[in-house]
Scaffold this active site. Sequence first.
Site, PDB file in Angstrom:
ATOM      1  N   ASP A  30     -54.228  -7.455  29.006  1.00  0.00           N
ATOM      2  CA  ASP A  30     -54.990  -8.252  28.057  1.00  0.00           C
ATOM      3  C   ASP A  30     -54.152  -8.579  26.827  1.00  0.00           C
ATOM      4  O   ASP A  30     -53.348  -7.759  26.379  1.00  0.00           O
ATOM      5  CB  ASP A  30     -56.241  -7.473  27.635  1.00  0.00           C
ATOM      6  N   HIS A  47     -49.160 -16.551  28.679  1.00  0.00           N
ATOM      7  CA  HIS A  47     -49.215 -16.128  30.075  1.00  0.00           C
ATOM      8  C   HIS A  47     -47.815 -15.986  30.661  1.00  0.00           C
ATOM      9  O   HIS A  47     -47.556 -15.078  31.458  1.00  0.00           O
ATOM     10  CB  HIS A  47     -50.028 -17.140  30.891  1.00  0.00           C
ATOM     11  N   SER A  75     -59.343 -12.576  36.874  1.00  0.00           N
ATOM     12  CA  SER A  75     -60.683 -12.055  37.137  1.00  0.00           C
ATOM     13  C   SER A  75     -61.601 -13.145  37.662  1.00  0.00           C
ATOM     14  O   SER A  75     -61.335 -14.344  37.490  1.00  0.00           O
ATOM     15  CB  SER A  75     -61.284 -11.452  35.862  1.00  0.00           C
ATOM     16  N   LEU A 141     -43.070   0.835  46.664  1.00  0.00           N
ATOM     17  CA  LEU A 141     -44.183   0.693  45.725  1.00  0.00           C
ATOM     18  C   LEU A 141     -45.196  -0.260  46.342  1.00  0.00           C
ATOM     19  O   LEU A 141     -44.814  -1.259  46.956  1.00  0.00           O
ATOM     20  CB  LEU A 141     -43.692   0.113  44.391  1.00  0.00           C
TER      21      LEU A 141
END
Length: 257
Positions: A30, A47, A75, A141
């Site tokens: 955020d 961004h 989201s 990962l």
Amino acid sequence: MVLPTVHDNVKISSIMDDCEIPQHVAIIMDGNSRWAAARGLPRIAGHRAGAQAVKRSIEFAIEKKIRWLTLYAFSSENWQRTPEEVSDLTGLLKFYLKSEVKKLHKQNIRIRIIGDITRFDQNLQNDLHAVEYLTKNNDALVLTLALSYGGRGEVIQAVKRICQDRVDKLLDSRDITEDLFASYLFTADIPDPDLILRTSGESRLSNFLLWQAAYAELIFIDTLWPDFDKKDFDRVIDIYIRRERRFGARPGLEDSE
């Protein structure tokens, strides 16, 4: 004990070398827009700077041998933003996939996607499926990108699938347990997060991994995501390993028996 925060001018303890670090870290990234606004830049600049913070976080996760890293990248609520910003976000995602995936693949990183990606255009959906297929056997990962993702929506889709399996007589209501329910979630094949981090000073989950967050350690820091660096990550991990994770039990219970 007074825990260090990212504002404390203290040296990170060598305790990190001796204690168990989180195996699964999930991050609510955020602060991109506020970072750009503070500099008089367009939102897309924030961004883009946030994408660089993603690269740094992946490098740190590999360095610390973190096994799973989950990033809240887009989201389900982000679809409510202006068409211009949605276009910028999806365009940046497409660029990132084309420019970075081969590098991540060479680093033996597996990429997983969770969320309702059917809302993206077909070309982007195809690219996301291709990335998952290309990296499916990598194991240094597991990088999970939450795209068009919402925790409530995830729970609803799990309930619908369970109901359909009941109709199809594939399971009985007596079979429904927490473990079975979790197997219907997007994250069925990865463990719940040990640590959920949110940057930018906000202290809420914002519909992220609601079921999976039940016993996660929650850490909130003021750093805006584009400024998030190795020092921040070090301090967050240090805070985590200083906490006592009880999972509902009383401390010292085993010693008293």
